[in-house]
Motif scaffolding. Sequence first.
Motif, short mmCIF file in Angstrom:
data_model
loop_
_atom_site.label_atom_id
_atom_site.label_comp_id
_atom_site.label_asym_id
_atom_site.label_seq_id
_atom_site.Cartn_x
_atom_site.Cartn_y
_atom_site.Cartn_z
N ALA A 130 5.52 21.28 59.36
CA ALA A 130 5.03 21.59 58.01
C ALA A 130 4.55 23.02 57.86
O ALA A 130 4.18 23.44 56.76
CB ALA A 130 3.89 20.63 57.64
N VAL A 131 4.57 23.80 58.95
CA VAL A 131 4.03 25.16 58.93
C VAL A 131 5.16 26.16 58.75
O VAL A 131 6.07 26.26 59.57
CB VAL A 131 3.26 25.46 60.23
N GLY A 132 5.07 26.90 57.65
CA GLY A 132 5.98 28.00 57.40
C GLY A 132 5.25 29.32 57.48
O GLY A 132 4.03 29.36 57.72
N THR A 184 2.25 29.29 55.15
CA THR A 184 1.37 28.12 55.17
C THR A 184 -0.02 28.53 55.64
O THR A 184 -0.18 29.29 56.59
CB THR A 184 1.92 27.05 56.12
N ASP A 195 1.99 24.34 51.47
CA ASP A 195 1.23 25.55 51.18
C ASP A 195 -0.09 25.57 51.92
O ASP A 195 -0.54 26.62 52.40
CB ASP A 195 0.95 25.66 49.67
N PHE A 198 0.60 28.94 66.24
CA PHE A 198 1.32 29.34 65.04
C PHE A 198 1.22 30.86 64.88
O PHE A 198 1.86 31.59 65.62
CB PHE A 198 0.78 28.56 63.84
N GLN A 236 9.53 19.31 55.71
CA GLN A 236 9.34 20.40 54.75
C GLN A 236 7.99 21.05 54.98
O GLN A 236 7.08 20.44 55.52
CB GLN A 236 9.45 19.87 53.32
N THR A 237 7.88 22.31 54.57
CA THR A 237 6.63 23.04 54.75
C THR A 237 5.70 22.82 53.57
O THR A 237 6.13 22.44 52.47
CB THR A 237 6.89 24.54 54.94
N ASN A 265 -1.77 32.42 59.72
CA ASN A 265 -1.76 31.06 59.16
C ASN A 265 -3.15 30.44 59.08
O ASN A 265 -3.32 29.43 58.39
CB ASN A 265 -0.89 30.12 60.01
#
Length: 313
Positions: free
Chosen positions: A91-93, A96, A70, A115, A67-68, A119
Amino acid sequence: MRILIVGAGAIGGYFGGRLLEAGRDVTFLVRPARAQELDRSGLIVRSPQGNILYPSPPQVMAPMLDQTFDLILLSCKAYDLDTAMDAFAAAVGPDTLILPLLNGMAHLERLAERFSPDNVLGGQCLISLDRDASGAILHLNDTNQLSFGELNGGLTPRILKVAEALADAGFDANLSQQIVQEMWEKWCFIATGAGITGAMRASIGDVIASDGEFLVLKLLAECASVAEHAGYAVRSEVRQRFQAMLTTPGSKMTASMLRDMERGTPIEVEQVIGDMIARRASSDKHASGGLSALDFVHLHLKAYEARRIREQS
């Protein structure tokens, strides 16, 4: 705000522990050996600002990360950046925020490449930490500041949310509108302190007692020249403070790099010193006609790494 702390070592464990005690939603991304330590003994911090004993802190290992988050607080050694990015990539959306607390500056470009530039935040911490043989984190001074900000200095809604998440958590959380300037200044300080104490295998006080002040000031001046060439000249009041700290007679100050050397572990020689050399202006290279202070400490620290690798092979 859901916060992922990459690693539960000295820096990650300290700030993560403070955030946990303040009731923030924190999870540690750890390796199997550290996970076993945390399950067995909990997260232990011994600090003049107040000790922490947090049994079984929330943790996850990379294969189970699905899951990502914050905010990702990144505090690995600079030479471990590629491994760390692989570990926390899931974990990076799109929204994020990655707050790195690494030495040097090259990690900003590498994080943006891996990324997205959107970010990445700027960050640094001012604190002296170590870990003992049991895994407990030792806070060695009275300073515990974490500075962060948008790389362009903006006061955006998202950085204000980060400031809210980090506020009132038992450390000095400083939202900076000139974080890149501060990162460059810290790099100059770290490169000088680590370069001198590591190359000389001695504390600042011992170097000064051996008439080494000239070398300290020469190294600081060379680092400051690199920063100025990059467009981030060290501010005069900051440089004066650095000079006073790095030339104090009797000072027991050593860099974490020297402690790593005394343990026989890898050091950030290329990230702290080598990259500083790579960024200096061509006119500064061997300007005196001899070996520069940066080249001198780089040679000594590389020799340590060569010996370490040879003896461990």
